[in-house]
Design a protein around this motif. Structure first.
Motif, mmCIF file in Angstrom:
data_model
loop_
_atom_site.group_PDB
_atom_site.id
_atom_site.type_symbol
_atom_site.label_atom_id
_atom_site.label_comp_id
_atom_site.label_asym_id
_atom_site.label_seq_id
_atom_site.Cartn_x
_atom_site.Cartn_y
_atom_site.Cartn_z
ATOM 1 N N ARG A 1 0.862 -1.166 0.000
ATOM 2 C CA ARG A 1 0.000 0.000 0.000
ATOM 3 C C ARG A 1 0.904 1.222 0.000
ATOM 4 O O ARG A 1 1.916 1.270 0.675
ATOM 5 C CB ARG A 1 -0.822 -0.055 1.275
ATOM 6 N N CYS B 1 -8.262 -13.870 -1.995
ATOM 7 C CA CYS B 1 -8.161 -13.090 -3.227
ATOM 8 C C CYS B 1 -9.130 -13.563 -4.302
ATOM 9 O O CYS B 1 -9.547 -12.762 -5.151
ATOM 10 C CB CYS B 1 -6.727 -13.132 -3.759
ATOM 11 N N CYS C 1 -14.559 -0.811 -9.833
ATOM 12 C CA CYS C 1 -13.435 -1.595 -9.322
ATOM 13 C C CYS C 1 -12.822 -2.437 -10.421
ATOM 14 O O CYS C 1 -11.606 -2.455 -10.606
ATOM 15 C CB CYS C 1 -13.905 -2.482 -8.165
ATOM 16 N N TYR D 1 -9.058 -2.253 -11.817
ATOM 17 C CA TYR D 1 -8.192 -3.424 -11.667
ATOM 18 C C TYR D 1 -7.542 -3.772 -13.001
ATOM 19 O O TYR D 1 -6.346 -4.045 -13.081
ATOM 20 C CB TYR D 1 -9.009 -4.592 -11.126
ATOM 21 N N LEU E 1 -4.644 2.970 -8.726
ATOM 22 C CA LEU E 1 -4.042 2.461 -7.502
ATOM 23 C C LEU E 1 -4.801 2.983 -6.284
ATOM 24 O O LEU E 1 -5.125 2.250 -5.363
ATOM 25 C CB LEU E 1 -2.582 2.900 -7.451
ATOM 26 N N LEU F 1 -8.125 1.304 -5.933
ATOM 27 C CA LEU F 1 -7.996 -0.101 -5.544
ATOM 28 C C LEU F 1 -7.529 -0.271 -4.103
ATOM 29 O O LEU F 1 -7.776 -1.288 -3.487
ATOM 30 C CB LEU F 1 -7.046 -0.827 -6.491
ATOM 31 N N GLN F 2 -6.859 0.745 -3.595
ATOM 32 C CA GLN F 2 -6.426 0.631 -2.201
ATOM 33 C C GLN F 2 -7.619 0.540 -1.272
ATOM 34 O O GLN F 2 -7.504 0.066 -0.154
ATOM 35 C CB GLN F 2 -5.581 1.852 -1.817
ATOM 36 N N TYR G 1 -7.040 -5.341 -2.177
ATOM 37 C CA TYR G 1 -5.766 -4.880 -1.688
ATOM 38 C C TYR G 1 -5.212 -5.628 -0.502
ATOM 39 O O TYR G 1 -4.016 -5.850 -0.404
ATOM 40 C CB TYR G 1 -5.854 -3.382 -1.377
ATOM 41 N N ASP G 2 -6.113 -6.018 0.389
ATOM 42 C CA ASP G 2 -5.634 -6.708 1.576
ATOM 43 C C ASP G 2 -5.880 -8.195 1.499
ATOM 44 O O ASP G 2 -5.748 -8.894 2.488
ATOM 45 C CB ASP G 2 -6.341 -6.144 2.813
ATOM 46 N N ILE H 1 -1.214 -7.870 -8.356
ATOM 47 C CA ILE H 1 -1.164 -6.532 -7.779
ATOM 48 C C ILE H 1 0.182 -6.265 -7.114
ATOM 49 O O ILE H 1 0.798 -5.225 -7.313
ATOM 50 C CB ILE H 1 -2.292 -6.362 -6.743
ATOM 51 N N HIS H 2 0.650 -7.234 -6.356
ATOM 52 C CA HIS H 2 1.805 -6.960 -5.503
ATOM 53 C C HIS H 2 3.142 -6.964 -6.223
ATOM 54 O O HIS H 2 4.085 -6.332 -5.778
ATOM 55 C CB HIS H 2 1.829 -7.967 -4.350
#
Lengths: 613, 344
Positions: A53, B21, B34, B38, B63, B66-67, B72-73, B93-94
């Motif tokens: 983040r 996910c 969203c 994405y 970004l 999407l956060q 995101y988590d 994403i990561h």
């Protein structure tokens, strides 16, 4: 030139809640490539939280000239909660990128080739009182004091031992540092600034690792505490050494004779280099150190190639060990060479250390290549085999082999029988492994029984597949022995017999003299030497399913079975055959094999055993 | 099935409860803003350079949106259905957001909350004896016996052993790919009560330690003709989503820290041992390097030879296996049947 660089990749520091604006956090240093360069530090305006983040950086700034990272705004609890969201680890970390440039940053852009990462651990508490900190915490952070300095670069300051935050907060404590084991080494500690400086250009080929000790003394009133931590400096390598030849050997003989197969290494020459060569990524290192055949002859460049491998070796220039590289250049056949080829020439390979900037960047290697022809001929001019009249189909009589045939690689020889008088024709030839030899076996056993066939003459022909060169010799088969009466109810396959007696009174496919042979094993556990009944102990079971055995599953299932094996056993290569077995192994062709102990004679449980139970 | 409620209408913090996910992807797909963001972000990240990406306005906007989305988590579970798909979404994403060449990567897996003591309780029920008291026996042999008494464990164990010891030809002793797959099935589908006992049994003599070393059939799953460079091996591992995730999980759960008594993050031995076992069956398969009873040395099949200027980094990477106090403490604690006593 833009040659500024950071002496480490990561920095680590703690940040506490409500620390005041202006609080210094840590000092970052840069080292130079040339004297006139001035370092400018810059912070990327994004924080990365929990490594994915991102958030706008409102709290941290860096002094462009000095590299001092400080808090520009206090982090209160609300900020702290926001930055910890989504962070699953007990400890929140934010990540900052620090960029380095030789000119002032024009825009606040987020990018440049050189950057490092600063990890800030957000501690969910206010800063502890100086008196509650241990000496270790007052003197050093958690990060190890390990640095890298490029060789051949001008001297410069690369670390400050004093922690800016501690210095700022705990001003009434006396904290002093010393650098131990630095005598005679090119590092200098400045007591006034607590900074450490490299005092001269370093040479990795001389020494690549310096291990010093940073010692810290804290005085709190009358109490004095000391902490020592290792302080390591690694010297980074650059390509500043030319290639050289061990013992001045630049020539090797390469003789191609029996082994003519594509991929054969015919000679190897070695080149050393005092520089290191990373094997990762492999391909780029190969490109940096090239080896090319110097020739105008298209035949040579088609027939040979050079393979380059390298590995790390150690040199000891002055007692200390430094890493270097051994490059091996292998001359390899690029295609199989015909048996008729006959040449000799010198083949030169130019080795080039492309990143070394000096006059001696290349060496020339010489291979004295001799390609000898090999003759396709039979050594003993005639073959004579005796065959027992009781031999069965698939009995292996012998091997046919031209001169030096077992030494051949990459030469494919086909063996063929030219048919004699049509009536007596009991044998055939099957190609042996890798087309080196031919196996002579009985193809029609009824011919052996016919009394008019006594001595049969054949012509054997061996042909080289590639050149079509061929040679012939005579082969005489002498039939001998008297015909035995065939036992009734004997199975086709020797392998079915489980006991010695029934084995030795029966024949079966592949037997040489009309009777199967018994192999008595050692009988200890699961062994390759298991007991079994076989047409010929010489060929079966030897762990290899050869061409003749492969023709019928009944000949030697011990070598060739792909079915189930019941009982203690180990399978052969490629899951074929019984490599090792327990007790006696017997097989029903096309069905299962069994390995078991013949335990009829053994008592299952003797008196002693019964008492125990 | 009714469509998922729009995340926009909920309390913005409600989604912070972990969601996997695959599910997060479904939630995002159901919402046009969203899903389009994405898609945009994935295109931005395809270039793989984080800094050019962050400089682009459109990417930056995607970004930021999407956060606030569940994507995101999101995390994945070890051995979950569609694990690979889940990890693909995670890394899509990561991968671009982290440096890509970061030394330690955050684990995409949910944190492990169970404790070693849970395993000991179950294990002693299975074996009928307390592992701490039977100091004279061969614990590794006991572990194998316990596995053979359980149908599932026995089936999958004999499955991987026969796959890994099947000789193909003289030059190819086994199919490494199939062996690794069978090992992964064993460690994913058999509970830790059995697998940990086999992997981390404590030994007093060499025969036991050799049995422990042989647990994963190292001749096929571990050893190779040549030892690659560890950074090279890490590079290979990181091209594969599963291997990369398991390695990140190992680094998250076994990274030694000064901030806890046991050197393990959160003093959680179970999490470290679990992520160690999770590496078995991948390029980064770790194992005991010898059958020593006194010192336990673990390493993947690699060395730091030929590291060039990256030697420091390579040795740091290798030390997380060979000289890791967290991993060593966790293995010893498991062998002794002790866990950290967690004061409430």
């Amino acid at each position: 030139a833009f040659g500024l660089y950071f002496p480490r990749k990561e920095y680590l520091e703690n940040v506490y809640i409500d620390e005041p604006a202006g609080m210094p956090l840590l000092r970052i240093h840069a080292l130079r490539d040339s004297h006139e360069e001035v370092a400018h530090f810059h912070l990327c305006q994004n924080l990365v939280i929990s490594r994915a983040r991102s958030h706008e950086n409102n709290w941290f700034q860096i002094k462009e000239k000095t590299g001092l990272l400080y808090l520009s705004k206090s982090l209160d609890r609300e900020d702290f909660n926001m930055l910890s969201v989504g962070n699953w680890m007990p400890l929140s970390k934010v990540m900052l990128s620090v960029f380095l440039s030789s000119h002032p940053f024009q825009e606040k852009e987020c990018g440049s080739a050189t950057r490092i990462t600063v990890f800030l651990s957000l501690i969910n508490a206010t800063a502890p009182a100086c008196s509650s900190l241990t000496a270790r915490q007052l003197c050093f952070t958690e990060m190890d004091l390990s640095f890298h300095i490029k060789e051949n670069k001008p001297p410069g300051t690369f670390y400050q031992l004093q922690l800016p935050s501690v210095h700022h907060l705990c001003q009434n404590l006396s904290i002093s540092y010393k650098l131990l084991a630095a005598e005679g080494l090119p590092f200098r500690y400045n007591e006034n600034t607590t900074s450490v400086r490299v005092t001269q250009r370093l040479d990795r080929e001389e020494r690549e690792r310096y291990e010093l000790i940073a010692k810290c003394t804290v005085r709190m009133g009358l109490r004095e505490m000391q902490v020592e931590v290792p302080f390591l400096v690694n010297v980074l390598d650059e390509d500043d050494s030319p290639p050289f030849l061990p013992n001045d050997t630049d020539t090797a003989d390469a003789v191609v004779e029996f082994n003519r197969k594509e991929g054969t290494v015919v000679a190897t020459l070695t080149v050393y280099d005092a520089d290191t060569t990373p094997i990762y990524p492999l391909e780029s290192s190969r490109k940096k150190y090239t080896g090319t055949i110097v020739t105008d002859d298209p035949w040579i460049s088609e027939t040979f190639r050079v393979e380059h491998i390298f590995d790390e070796i150690h040199f000891s220039p002055n007692g200390s060990q430094v890493r270097g590289t051994r490059h091996e250049y292998k001359l390899v056949l690029n295609k199989s060479i015909s048996v008729t080829e006959h040449r000799s020439f010198q083949l030169d390979v130019l080795v080039n250390d492309t990143e070394f900037h000096g006059p001696e960047r290349s060496v020339m290697l010489h291979f004295n290549v001799t390609i000898l022809p090999v003759s396709i001929q039979f050594s003993n001019m005639t073959y004579q085999f005796t065959v027992n009249r009781n031999a069965e189909r698939f009995a292996q009589i012998g091997k046919i082999c031209i001169e030096n045939c077992m030494k051949f690689r990459g030469v494919n020889i086909t063996y063929k029988l030219l048919s004699p008088n049509v009536s007596c024709y009991p044998v055939s030839i099957v190609q042996g492994r890798e087309d080196k030899y031919g196996s002579l076996y009985v193809n029609d056993s009824s011919v052996l029984r016919r009394l008019e066939c006594k001595e049969i003459q054949y012509t054997v022909q061996a042909t080289d597949k590639q050149s079509r060169k061929h040679t012939k010799t005579l082969l005489t088969l002498v039939l001998e022995g008297t015909l035995l009466k065939k036992e009734d109810d004997c199975p086709d396959s020797c392998a079915i017999s489980k006991h010695r007696a029934e084995c030795e009174e029966c024949g079966g496919l592949g037997v040489l003299t009309g009777r199967c042979q018994w192999r008595q094993g050692s009988g200890k556990g699961i062994t390759t030497n298991y007991s079994t009944c076989t047409p010929s102990i010489k060929t079966c079971p030897d762990g290899i399913c050869d061409g003749v055995e492969g023709k019928d599953p009944a000949v030697c299932p011990q070598d060739c079975t792909s079915g189930n094996i019941i009982g203690g056993h180990g399978k052969g290569i490629g899951n074929l055959g019984i490599k090792s077995g327990h007790g006696i192994c017997y097989c029903f062709p096309k069905e299962n094999c069994y390995c078991e102990k013949d335990d009829i004679k053994e008592q299952l449980c003797d008196d002693m055993c019964k008492t125990v139970i | 099935l009714a469509g998922p409620p729009s995340p926009g209408g909920q309390d913005p913090r409600a989604w912070r409860v972990p969601v996997d996910c695959v599910r997060a992807n479904e939630l995002c797909a159901a919402e046009p803003s969203c899903s389009s963001r994405y898609r945009t972000l994935r295109q931005c990240l395809a270039g793989r350079d984080r800094n050019t990406m962050l400089a682009n306005k459109e990417c930056q906007a995607a970004l930021e949106v999407l956060q606030e989305s569940p994507l995101y988590d999101c995390r994945c579970k070890r051995g979950m259905k569609k694990e690979l798909q889940c990890l693909q979404i995670y890394w899509s994403i990561h991968l671009g957001l982290t440096e890509g060449e970061e030394f330690y990567e955050a684990s995409p897996y949910e944190p492990v909350t169970s404790r070693l003591s849970d395993i000991f309780r179950l294990a002693s029920i299975f074996s009928g004896m307390d592992p701490a008291t039977t100091s004279r026996s061969n614990h590794c042999l006991d572990a194998a016996k316990a596995c053979n008494l359980n149908d599932n464990c026995k089936r999958l164990r004999s499955g991987y052993i026969s796959t890994c010891s099947r000789e193909l030809s003289a030059s190819e002793p086994c199919s490494r790919r199939k062996c690794h797959k069978a090992l992964r099935q064993f460690f994913d589908r058999v509970p830790g009560e059995f697998t940990f006992r086999l992997l981390f049994c404590s030994c007093r003599d060499q025969a036991c330690a050799e049995r422990r070393r042989q647990t994963i059939v190292p001749s096929c799953s571990y050893e190779d003709k040549e030892k690659p460079n560890c950074l090279d091996l890490r590079g290979t591992c990181r091209t594969d989503h599963l291997c990369r995730s398991r390695l990140a999980d190992f680094h998250t759960n076994c990274q030694a820290t000064f901030q806890s008594l046991t050197s393990c993050p959160g003093d959680n031995y179970q999490a470290c041992l679990g992520s160690y076992a999770g590496l078995i069956g991948f390029d980064m398969t770790p194992n005991y390097v010898d059958a020593s009873t006194t010192s336990i040395t673990i390493s993947p099949w690699c060395s730091c030879k030929g590291s060039g200027n990256m030697e420091e980094e390579c040795e740091k990477f290798l030390r997380d296996f060979t000289e890791n106090p967290c991993l060593r403490n966790a293995i010893q604690a498991f062998g002794n049947g002790t866990d950290v006593n967690l004061a409430p």
